[in-house]
Design an enzyme around this catalytic site. Structure first.
Site, short mmCIF file in Angstrom:
data_model
loop_
_atom_site.label_atom_id
_atom_site.label_comp_id
_atom_site.label_asym_id
_atom_site.label_seq_id
_atom_site.Cartn_x
_atom_site.Cartn_y
_atom_site.Cartn_z
CG ASP A 110 83.27 -11.85 52.78
OD1 ASP A 110 83.09 -10.98 51.91
OD2 ASP A 110 83.53 -11.59 53.97
CD1 TRP A 114 81.05 -7.81 50.12
CD2 TRP A 114 79.17 -6.92 50.95
NE1 TRP A 114 81.36 -7.20 51.31
CE2 TRP A 114 80.23 -6.65 51.84
CE3 TRP A 114 77.89 -6.48 51.27
CZ2 TRP A 114 80.04 -5.93 53.03
CZ3 TRP A 114 77.70 -5.76 52.44
CH2 TRP A 114 78.77 -5.50 53.31
N GLY A 115 78.65 -7.10 45.17
CA GLY A 115 77.74 -7.31 44.03
C GLY A 115 76.34 -6.77 44.27
CG ASP A 160 83.93 -4.29 53.43
OD1 ASP A 160 83.01 -4.73 52.72
OD2 ASP A 160 84.64 -5.01 54.16
#
Ligand code: GLA
Length: 384
Positions: free
Chosen positions: A185, A163-164, A128
């Protein structure tokens, strides 16, 4: 080292439905059910524990410690159990100092953590991006953990999750990661499914064998039953069976990894049918992993479109999607996909939902699609 992820990985992840509420028992039961329900035979392989699995502090040697209450026998025990079912075991950490839920992250502990995961028998690491130092370059942190995993002596699939952000598409393949999250998300809501799908239509050229565009875990079958308040933001959400069908078809033809996020102890017959549709899964798992191109419907280009993906046996996957709230026409002119009327050829369409031949069509295929619904065909060029 074995070559990992030639095609999009398939599995299950604890986050969407369980958040912090995870345990050894849940993971072992999920592994049992993978086999009993047919998910394993359908191709699902990885069982992944997301955030909230560790103690809040590392041990005296700087190693991560599994939560003593949730995982009283440690992670090696869980990994051994998952492996005994012929499945693979995934875990989670973070490029920052802390995970998104506030547990220790792997920043500047990359090599010792990769070693620990290898010793436990981990086969997959989701990584993450919370609490990343502003002094550290994101791309470098993913390269670092990738190198730590690639040199740890065990084959561990690296699932990047930033997350791009930071233009990830431009550097992720060369980092060595096997998949990369390209969006924020997902939530168990139609609007979330729709926004993610639309946001990735132009990014299809970037995924491919060994490094796949991960559009986030599936919400198929959740029906608002998440324990995870963080994910649903107070709103429990929930989608219709038709919306889950379309969600799965979009993720499949757009070559996303297929990581189930529902509670598989509570799968309805419809959920099983959607998740284990062998014709749709075959489109996702096609060896060449060619991202589809998009043909928009002329009178509703923002919401109604076809996705066309060449498959390795000469067939073409054709998905037709109506993301609008009204019944809509979808007409595919074959000259738009490379088949002019003068070619003396037609398309034979196989319907991936009825699992039968639909017919042979010349020049065009025109239909109506209900709101939020889709059609999916396997097409073959045939001589007239
Ligand atoms: C981020 C990720 C999610 C999940 C949570 C865990 O939000 O994008 O997929 O892993 O962290 O805290």
């Amino acid at each position: 080292m074995k070559v990992l992820a030639p095609v999009p990985p398939m599995g299950w992840n604890s986050w969407n439905s369980f958040g912090w509420n995870i345990s050894e028992e849940l993971i072992k039961t999920t592994a049992d059910l993978f086999v009993e329900s047919g998910l394993k035979d359908a191709g699902y392989e990885y069982i992944v524990i997301d955030d909230c699995w560790s103690e809040k502090k590392r041990d005296a040697d700087g190693r991560l410690v599994p939560d003593h209450t949730k995982f009283p026998n440690g992670m090696k025990d869980v990994a051994d159990y998952v492996h005994s079912k012929g499945l693979k075991f995934g875990m989670y950490s973070c490029a920052g100092t802390h995970t998104c839920a506030g547990y220790p992250g792997s920043f500047e502990h990359e090599y010792i953590d990769a070693q620990t995961f290898a010793e436990w028998g981990v086969d997959y690491l989701k990584y993450d991006y919370c609490y990343k130092s502003i002094a550290a370059e994101g791309a470098n942190l993913y390269r670092r953990m990738s190198m730590a995993l690639r040199s740890c002596g065990r084959d561990i699939l690296f699932s990047a999750c930033n997350w791009g952000s930071d233009n990830v598409l431009s550097w992720i393949r060369s980092s060595g990661a096997q998949m990369f999250r390209s969006t924020g998300d997902i939530q168990d809501k139609w609007s979330s499914i729709k926004n993610i799908a639309l946001s990735q239509l132009n990014n299809q050229p970037y995924g491919g064998p060994y490094c796949h565009n991960d559009m986030d875990m599936l919400v198929v079958g959740m029906h608002g039953n998440s324990d995870n308040a963080e994910v649903v933001d107070g709103d429990k959400g929930g989608c219709s069976d038709v919306e889950y069908k379309t969600h799965f078809a979009l993720w499949a033809i757009m070559n996303s990894p297929l990581i189930i996020g529902c509670d598989i102890r509570r799968m309805s017959d419809n959920t099983k049918e959607v998740l284990m549709n062998k014709d749709i899964i075959a489109i996702n798992q096609d060896t060449e992993c060619r991202g589809p191109y998009c043909i928009k419907q002329w009178n509703n280009p923002d919401n109604v479109f076809a996705l066309i993906k060449p498959l390795s046996d000469g067939d073409y996957a054709i998905g037709m999607f109506n993301l609008s709230d009204n019944r809509s026409e979808m007409s595919l002119q074959f000259y738009d996909i490379g088949l002019p009327a003068t070619a003396g050829r037609a398309l034979r369409l196989y319907d991936c939902y009825s699992h039968s031949e639909d017919g042979v069509y010349e020049d065009r295929y025109a239909t109506y699609i209900e709101p939020h619904d889709c059609k999916m065909f396997r097409a073959r060029v045939v001589k007239l």
